[in-house]
Write a protein that holds these residues in place. Structure first.
Motif, PDB file in Angstrom:
ATOM      1  N   PHE A   1       0.937  -1.010  -0.281  1.00 14.80           N
ATOM      2  CA  PHE A   1      -0.327   0.388   0.371  1.00 14.80           C
ATOM      3  C   PHE A   1       0.936   1.554  -0.325  1.00 14.80           C
ATOM      4  CE2 PHE A   1      -2.674  -3.049   1.823  1.00 14.80           C
ATOM      5  CZ  PHE A   1      -3.679  -3.498   1.393  1.00 14.80           C
ATOM      6  N   TYR A   2       0.290   2.154  -0.773  1.00 19.81           N
ATOM      7  CA  TYR A   2       1.447   3.137  -0.563  1.00 19.81           C
ATOM      8  C   TYR A   2       0.469   4.489   0.360  1.00 19.81           C
ATOM      9  CZ  TYR A   2       3.664   1.257  -3.189  1.00 19.81           C
ATOM     10  OH  TYR A   2       4.369   0.069  -4.529  1.00 19.81           O
ATOM     11  N   ASP A   3       1.013   6.081  -0.391  1.00 26.92           N
ATOM     12  CA  ASP A   3       0.331   7.047   1.136  1.00 26.92           C
ATOM     13  C   ASP A   3      -1.105   7.551   0.383  1.00 26.92           C
ATOM     14  OD1 ASP A   3      -0.398   9.205   1.718  1.00 26.92           O
ATOM     15  OD2 ASP A   3       1.532  10.486   0.205  1.00 26.92           O
ATOM     16  N   GLY A   4      -2.377   7.773   0.852  1.00 25.41           N
ATOM     17  CA  GLY A   4      -3.159   7.451   0.673  1.00 25.41           C
ATOM     18  C   GLY A   4      -3.758   8.584   0.360  1.00 25.41           C
ATOM     19  N   TYR A   5      -2.834   9.850   0.286  1.00 21.92           N
ATOM     20  CA  TYR A   5      -3.560  11.149   0.166  1.00 21.92           C
ATOM     21  C   TYR A   5      -3.020  11.509  -1.179  1.00 21.92           C
ATOM     22  CZ  TYR A   5      -5.395  11.930   4.840  1.00 21.92           C
ATOM     23  OH  TYR A   5      -5.986  12.013   5.554  1.00 21.92           O
ATOM     24  N   ALA A   6      -1.936  10.450  -2.385  1.00 21.00           N
ATOM     25  CA  ALA A   6      -1.000  11.066  -3.063  1.00 21.00           C
ATOM     26  C   ALA A   6      -1.708  10.064  -4.508  1.00 21.00           C
ATOM     27  CB  ALA A   6       0.759  10.829  -2.631  1.00 21.00           C
ATOM     28  N   ALA A   7      -1.255  10.826  -5.628  1.00 24.53           N
ATOM     29  CA  ALA A   7      -1.747  10.847  -6.534  1.00 24.53           C
ATOM     30  C   ALA A   7      -1.852   8.914  -6.435  1.00 24.53           C
ATOM     31  CB  ALA A   7      -1.475  11.575  -7.858  1.00 24.53           C
ATOM     32  N   THR A   8      -2.705   8.147  -7.221  1.00 29.51           N
ATOM     33  CA  THR A   8      -1.938   6.638  -7.075  1.00 29.51           C
ATOM     34  C   THR A   8      -0.951   6.139  -8.209  1.00 29.51           C
ATOM     35  OG1 THR A   8      -4.444   6.906  -7.178  1.00 29.51           O
ATOM     36  CG2 THR A   8      -3.447   4.815  -8.029  1.00 29.51           C
ATOM     37  N   VAL A   9       0.109   5.586  -7.446  1.00 27.27           N
ATOM     38  CA  VAL A   9       1.019   5.071  -7.972  1.00 27.27           C
ATOM     39  C   VAL A   9       0.636   4.206  -9.180  1.00 27.27           C
ATOM     40  CG1 VAL A   9       2.297   5.133  -6.328  1.00 27.27           C
ATOM     41  CG2 VAL A   9       1.614   2.769  -6.670  1.00 27.27           C
ATOM     42  N   SER A  10       1.797   3.734 -10.127  1.00 28.11           N
ATOM     43  CA  SER A  10       2.505   3.323 -11.249  1.00 28.11           C
ATOM     44  C   SER A  10       2.682   1.955 -10.995  1.00 28.11           C
ATOM     45  CB  SER A  10       2.401   4.146 -12.451  1.00 28.11           C
ATOM     46  OG  SER A  10       3.374   4.966 -12.384  1.00 28.11           O
ATOM     47  N   GLU A  11       2.997   1.744 -10.047  1.00 31.55           N
ATOM     48  CA  GLU A  11       3.602   0.254  -9.835  1.00 31.55           C
ATOM     49  C   GLU A  11       2.786  -0.042 -10.429  1.00 31.55           C
ATOM     50  OE1 GLU A  11       7.320   0.807  -8.834  1.00 31.55           O
ATOM     51  OE2 GLU A  11       6.963   2.310  -8.755  1.00 31.55           O
ATOM     52  N   PRO A  12       3.834  -2.052 -10.122  1.00 32.14           N
ATOM     53  CA  PRO A  12       2.920  -2.695 -11.430  1.00 32.14           C
ATOM     54  C   PRO A  12       2.183  -3.582 -10.010  1.00 32.14           C
ATOM     55  CG  PRO A  12       4.819  -3.903 -11.688  1.00 32.14           C
ATOM     56  CD  PRO A  12       4.896  -1.687 -11.067  1.00 32.14           C
ATOM     57  N   VAL A  13       1.634  -4.238 -10.749  1.00 34.12           N
ATOM     58  CA  VAL A  13       0.609  -5.577  -9.859  1.00 34.12           C
ATOM     59  C   VAL A  13       0.610  -7.085  -9.950  1.00 34.12           C
ATOM     60  CG1 VAL A  13      -0.672  -3.189  -8.637  1.00 34.12           C
ATOM     61  CG2 VAL A  13      -2.159  -4.774 -10.114  1.00 34.12           C
ATOM     62  N   PRO A  14       0.428  -8.025  -9.227  1.00 36.91           N
ATOM     63  CA  PRO A  14      -0.468  -9.108  -8.936  1.00 36.91           C
ATOM     64  C   PRO A  14      -1.328  -9.516 -10.506  1.00 36.91           C
ATOM     65  CG  PRO A  14       0.622  -8.885  -7.274  1.00 36.91           C
ATOM     66  CD  PRO A  14       0.096  -7.358  -7.468  1.00 36.91           C
ATOM     67  N   GLU A  15      -1.147 -10.172 -10.814  1.00 36.60           N
ATOM     68  CA  GLU A  15      -2.292 -11.060 -12.213  1.00 36.60           C
ATOM     69  C   GLU A  15      -3.232 -11.282 -11.632  1.00 36.60           C
ATOM     70  OE1 GLU A  15      -2.614 -14.392 -15.676  1.00 36.60           O
ATOM     71  OE2 GLU A  15      -1.277 -14.329 -14.250  1.00 36.60           O
ATOM     72  N   GLY A  16      -4.586 -10.637 -11.605  1.00 33.46           N
ATOM     73  CA  GLY A  16      -5.735 -10.317 -11.540  1.00 33.46           C
ATOM     74  C   GLY A  16      -6.004  -8.967 -10.215  1.00 33.46           C
ATOM     75  N   ILE A  17      -5.395  -9.135  -9.769  1.00 30.65           N
ATOM     76  CA  ILE A  17      -5.438  -8.325  -9.040  1.00 30.65           C
ATOM     77  C   ILE A  17      -6.018  -6.242  -9.381  1.00 30.65           C
ATOM     78  CG2 ILE A  17      -4.696  -6.319  -7.074  1.00 30.65           C
ATOM     79  CD1 ILE A  17      -2.832  -9.045  -5.857  1.00 30.65           C
ATOM     80  N   THR A  18      -6.551  -5.504  -8.784  1.00 32.31           N
ATOM     81  CA  THR A  18      -7.241  -4.433  -9.653  1.00 32.31           C
ATOM     82  C   THR A  18      -6.564  -3.296  -8.179  1.00 32.31           C
ATOM     83  OG1 THR A  18      -8.380  -4.784 -11.244  1.00 32.31           O
ATOM     84  CG2 THR A  18      -8.081  -2.306 -10.825  1.00 32.31           C
ATOM     85  N   ARG A  19      -5.366  -2.345  -8.567  1.00 35.55           N
ATOM     86  CA  ARG A  19      -5.503  -1.649  -7.811  1.00 35.55           C
ATOM     87  C   ARG A  19      -6.343   0.140  -7.465  1.00 35.55           C
ATOM     88  NH1 ARG A  19      -0.273   0.105  -9.272  1.00 35.55           N
ATOM     89  NH2 ARG A  19       0.637  -0.455  -7.616  1.00 35.55           N
ATOM     90  N   VAL A  20      -7.316  -0.643  -6.643  1.00 36.43           N
ATOM     91  CA  VAL A  20      -8.228   1.358  -7.388  1.00 36.43           C
ATOM     92  C   VAL A  20      -7.986   2.285  -6.498  1.00 36.43           C
ATOM     93  CG1 VAL A  20     -10.485   1.609  -6.283  1.00 36.43           C
ATOM     94  CG2 VAL A  20     -10.303  -0.796  -6.190  1.00 36.43           C
TER      95      VAL A  20
END
Length: 379
Positions: free
Chosen positions: A52-71
C-alpha cells in the motif's frame, strides 16, 4: 488518525466474531498451491504482501500481481475464482497479516466483499460492498521486530454468501482490501524511509473447513445497509446535535432467521476527542431496542509487543486493566468486533435499523464513527 494520544477500541465479549492470534507471519504457499488446497478445504491466499502507498497522494503506477486491481493507493480488489468459491466449506476464517513499511502510526483498515454484476467490469462506485473485517494497525518501526501482526476473523456466515448459487449467478464476487496510511512521519523518524511513499504490506488468507454432515444450504437473502459511512452529530446525522442514524430497507420477500452484522469504531484524536471517551451505543430495529454496547474496556497490554514505534499510548510502563478501561475504545494491533444481532423471521416490506450514541460530543466538530451493517437471512 493522528499523532497525540489515541483511544483504543477492543473486541467486546458480547457477540464478538473476530479474534487475534499469535504474532507470526502468514503461510508462504504460492497462489497455485493454496488455490488447489482450497478445492478440498484449506487455505487460499488472496493477497500476498500487497504493498500500500500514501492514501493522500496520486495513485502510483507500480505493477500489481496478475488478477489484482489497484483501485487507489489505499485499496485493492481481486475477483474470487469459481474454484475458490466452490471449494469453501461451511466453516470460514479470514487471516489478515500486516507488515510494516513506511507508516509508523496506527491506521484503520478493513477487508470487504464487493459484488459486481456478472461479467461486468469492476466499478467501485456501483459495486455492492459488505465489510467483513476491520482492524487497527499498530505503531510499527519497520527496523524493529516483530515487524508484522496477524488478525483472525471467524466469518462462517460469509461462507454461505460466497457459496450461494443465486448470488454467484448474478454477481462476480471480489475481495476488497484497504489500508489508508500516510508515510510523512516515518519519512523523518524511521531509518530507510526518507523520500518513500509506501506504507504497509498486507496479506489475506481464507481458511476453510467443513464441520458436521454437509447439507443443502437455504438460499441467502442479503441486504447491505451501510458501508463505512461516517456518522457523527454535526454533518451526518438524522438530528443536528445528536448522533443518530436511521436506515430503512425494503424486503421484497419474507426473510427467515435474519441477523444484522454490525461494525463500528470511534475516532477523533483531537483533545477530548471520541477516541478518548467510551460511549454507550444503542441499536434499534423497527423501533425495538436490540443491543446496547460500550466499545473497548479491555487491556491493551497484550499488543504492546507489536507497537515497536514509540507513541503516546503505551509509554514506558504497563498500565492496569482499570487504566485501560478508563479510555480504551480500541487497541493498536487489535481487530474491531463484529457484532451479530439476531432478528428472527421478518415480513416483506419496510424495516428500519437505527443506531444512537447519545453521549458522543465530537468536540470542535471533529471525529466520526464509521458504520458498516448488513442484513443476512434465508428464504
Amino acid at each position: 488518525m493522528k499523532k497525540l494520544v489515541y483511544v483504543l477500541l477492543s473486541v467486546s465479549a458480547l457477540l464478538g466474531a473476530c479474534k487475534q492470534t499469535e504474532i507470526a507471519p502468514a503461510g508462504g504457499k504460492s497462489d497455485n498451491q493454496t488455490n488447489a488446497i482450497a478445492a478440498a478445504g484449506g487455505t487460499s491466499r488472496i493477497f500476498d504482501q500487497i504493498l500500500f502507498y500514501d492514501g493522500y497522494a496520486a495513485t502510483v503506477s507500480e505493477p500489481v500481481p496478475e488478477g489484482i486491481t489497484r483501485v487507489s493507493n489505499a485499496k485493492y480488489v481481486k475477483k474470487l475464482s469459481s474454484a475458490q468459491l466452490q471449494g469453501l466449506g461451511n466453516v470460514l476464517q479470514m487471516k489478515v497479516t500486516i507488515k510494516a513499511a513506511c507508516d509508523n502510526y496506527d491506521r484503520i483498515a478493513y477487508v470487504a466483499l464487493a459484488m459486481v454484476k456478472k461479467d461486468a467490469a469492476y466499478n467501485d462506485a456501483t459495486a455492492k460492498h459488505l465489510e467483513i473485517g476491520r482492524f487497527i494497525t499498530p505503531f510499527m518501526n519497520k527496523n524493529k521486530q516483530p515487524d508484522q501482526v496477524p488478525y483472525l476473523f471467524n466469518i462462517d456466515n460469509v461462507a454461505a454468501i460466497l457459496k450461494d448459487p443465486a448470488l454467484n449467478a448474478n454477481y462476480d464476487i471480489y475481495l476488497e482490501f484497504s489500508i489508508f496510511g500516510v508515510p510523512y512521519a516515518a519519512n523523518k523518524e524511521i531509518a530507510g524511509c526518507a523520500g518513500r511513499n509506501d506504507t504497509f504490506f498486507g496479506t489475506v488468507d481464507l481458511i476453510s473447513s467443513t464441520s458436521g454432515t454437509p447439507a443443502t444450504n437455504p438460499a441467502v437473502i442479503l441486504e447491505p445497509l451501510s458501508f463505512n459511512q461516517n456518522i457523527n452529530n454535526y454533518d451526518n446525522t438524522d438530528v443536528a446535535g445528536k448522533t443518530v442514524k436511521s436506515i430503512t430497507v425494503n424486503l421484497a420477500t419474507a426473510v427467515k432467521s435474519a441477523k444484522l452484522y454490525l461494525i463500528t469504531s470511534n475516532h477523533g484524536a483531537n483533545a477530548g476527542g471520541e477516541e478518548y471517551n467510551r460511549r454507550n451505543h444503542f441499536i434499534y430495529f423497527d423501533n425495538i431496542q436490540k443491543l446496547t454496547y460500550k466499545p473497548g474496556g479491555k487491556s491493551c497490554e497484550p499488543y504492546r509487543a507489536v507497537n515497536t514505534q514509540g507513541n503516546g499510548i503505551y509509554g514506558s510502563k504497563p498500565q492496569t486493566d482499570a487504566q485501560w478501561a478508563s479510555f480504551s475504545n480500541w487497541c493498536p494491533g487489535d481487530a474491531i468486533p463484529i457484532r451479530v444481532i439476531t432478528l428472527g423471521d421478518l415480513t416483506a416490506g419496510d424495516h428500519t435499523f437505527k443506531i444512537e450514541v447519545p453521549d458522543a460530543v465530537f468536540k470542535d466538530k471533529q471525529g466520526y464513527i464509521p458504520l458498516s451493517v448488513y442484513l443476512q437471512g434465508e428464504k
